[in-house]
Design a protein around this motif. Structure first.
Motif, short mmCIF file in Angstrom:
data_model
loop_
_atom_site.label_atom_id
_atom_site.label_comp_id
_atom_site.label_asym_id
_atom_site.label_seq_id
_atom_site.Cartn_x
_atom_site.Cartn_y
_atom_site.Cartn_z
N ILE A 1 -5.77 8.50 -3.47
CA ILE A 1 -4.63 8.33 -2.57
C ILE A 1 -4.76 9.28 -1.37
O ILE A 1 -4.56 8.88 -0.21
N SER A 2 -5.11 10.52 -1.63
CA SER A 2 -5.27 11.50 -0.55
C SER A 2 -6.37 11.09 0.41
O SER A 2 -6.25 11.24 1.63
N ARG A 3 -7.45 10.55 -0.13
CA ARG A 3 -8.56 10.13 0.72
C ARG A 3 -8.14 9.02 1.68
O ARG A 3 -8.48 9.05 2.87
N ALA A 4 -7.38 8.05 1.17
CA ALA A 4 -6.92 6.96 2.03
C ALA A 4 -5.94 7.47 3.08
O ALA A 4 -5.99 7.04 4.25
N ARG B 1 -5.82 10.49 4.35
CA ARG B 1 -6.58 11.26 5.35
C ARG B 1 -7.31 10.34 6.31
O ARG B 1 -7.56 10.71 7.47
N ALA B 2 -7.65 9.14 5.84
CA ALA B 2 -8.31 8.16 6.73
C ALA B 2 -7.33 7.56 7.73
O ALA B 2 -7.74 6.78 8.60
N GLY B 3 -6.05 7.92 7.60
CA GLY B 3 -5.06 7.45 8.57
C GLY B 3 -4.22 6.29 8.11
O GLY B 3 -3.56 5.62 8.94
N LEU B 4 -4.18 6.00 6.81
CA LEU B 4 -3.41 4.86 6.31
C LEU B 4 -1.93 5.04 6.61
O LEU B 4 -1.34 6.07 6.31
N GLU B 5 -1.36 4.02 7.19
CA GLU B 5 0.09 3.95 7.42
C GLU B 5 0.63 2.70 6.76
O GLU B 5 0.01 1.62 6.83
N VAL B 6 1.77 2.82 6.10
CA VAL B 6 2.35 1.72 5.32
C VAL B 6 3.64 1.27 6.00
O VAL B 6 4.49 2.10 6.36
N ALA B 7 3.77 -0.04 6.17
CA ALA B 7 4.99 -0.59 6.78
C ALA B 7 5.42 -1.81 5.98
O ALA B 7 4.59 -2.55 5.44
N GLU B 8 6.74 -2.01 5.92
CA GLU B 8 7.27 -3.21 5.27
C GLU B 8 7.48 -4.28 6.33
O GLU B 8 8.07 -4.00 7.39
#
Length: 320
Positions: free
Chosen positions: A122-125, A127-134
């Motif tokens: 989870i931390s790796r993703a 740090r890669a810049g993952l942003e979550v939106a509904e």
């Protein structure tokens, strides 16, 4: 008469019951009883999804009426234990087909040594810049269509999308679901669709997910972890990871009268059936979250199991 959705909300205790509303299903009603049966036909068989979704006092009689309506070639899948006992009492041959998995959000935490690897992914993703939106109902879904296309191409030209026992993200009922997308640098890399769950373990069902090939490791785990936080804040009690066939099989779950032949068949697919259904990879993902409940699920045949019935079920799911 209540709508099918209203009937499910009032009487279903199946964590996957919202899938009964998938396009392609037909619904049986009898004016004498409050409830419905969801099914579709394949060849000469009627394939029922779940048991009778009905008031408790009407379930047995609705089943009898539905069985009389469809005739001898009736197969019911994704039955819960109470359904399985009902069908066995009505002369069906009932076998365990797999299990479903669920996390109690009121008790869930990612703390502790058992979740070290999951936290790292989870931390790796993130740090890669993952942003979550509904995504709101009515939002453009073209980026998700592209993920679907890439996902299918990666699986190979002979692979088809599964159906019947898996979720959908289109149609007018999408307004009852919740759809979350993960993006990195503005590009969609994965999504998960969640459906409502009613009954004794209410909450949401993690029912359809796709990941863009080449997305960083941990994207789907980070996406789901973010959604779990939001669902918990919204007061959802449970997150269900849904049914996986040929998993969680055990003699302690079988009912009297189960077919020994079908038991051997299910155990064979549990060991070697990835070409038919990716059960092993699905189970690995679900077990990462240390589910609090593992619920056996069943298949019921009117009479003895027939190879033709199993074949038609595989055809209906698009597995063959």
């Amino acid at each position: 008469m209540p709508s099918v959705l209203e009937t499910l909300a009032a009487h279903s205790d199946n964590p996957s019951s919202f899938l009964a509303l998938n396009s392609g299903n037909t619904y049986f009603h009898d004016d004498r009883f409050e409830g419905t049966c969801a099914y579709r036909t394949s060849g000469r068989y009627a394939l029922q999804f779940g048991g009778p979704f009905a008031a408790p006092e009407h379930r047995a009689r609705l089943l009898d009426a539905f069985a009389a309506h469809t005739g001898r070639r009736l197969v019911a899948v994704q039955l819960q234990r109470a359904d399985a006992e009902l069908y066995a009492a009505h002369g069906f041959t009932v076998n365990q087909l797999g299990a479903s998995y669920a996390v109690d959000l009121t008790r869930f935490t990612l703390r502790g040594s058992r979740f070290v690897r999951l936290r790292n992914k989870i931390s790796r993703a993130r740090r890669a810049g993952l942003e979550v939106a509904e995504l709101a109902d009515g939002d453009d879904r073209a980026e998700l269509d592209r993920i679907d296309q890439c996902w299918l191409r990666e699986k190979g030209r002979h692979v088809k999308e599964l159906r019947f026992l898996v979720g959908q993200r289109t149609g007018e009922l999408q307004r009852h679901r919740r759809l979350f997308v993960g993006r990195i640098d503005g590009e969609a890399v994965g999504y998960i669709n969640y459906s409502p769950v009613y009954g004794s373990r209410p909450g949401m069902l993690h029912d359809l997910s796709r990941r863009r090939p080449g997305a960083p490791p941990g994207v789907m785990e980070a996406l789901n972890a973010t959604v779990m936080e939001r669902l918990t804040a919204d007061g959802a009690g449970w997150l269900h990871f849904g049914f996986t066939p040929f998993t969680g099989l055990g003699p302690e779950h079988e009912l009297p009268g189960a077919s020994r032949t079908f038991t051997r068949f299910a155990r064979l697919l549990a060991r070697h059936g990835d070409a038919v259904y990716p059960a092993a990879s699905q189970l690995e993902y679900k077990q990462k979250w240390a589910p609090h409940a593992v619920l056996p699920e069943y298949i019921a045949f009117r009479g003895r199991p027939r190879p033709g019935a199993v074949w038609q079920l595989l055809r209906a799911t698009n597995a063959v």
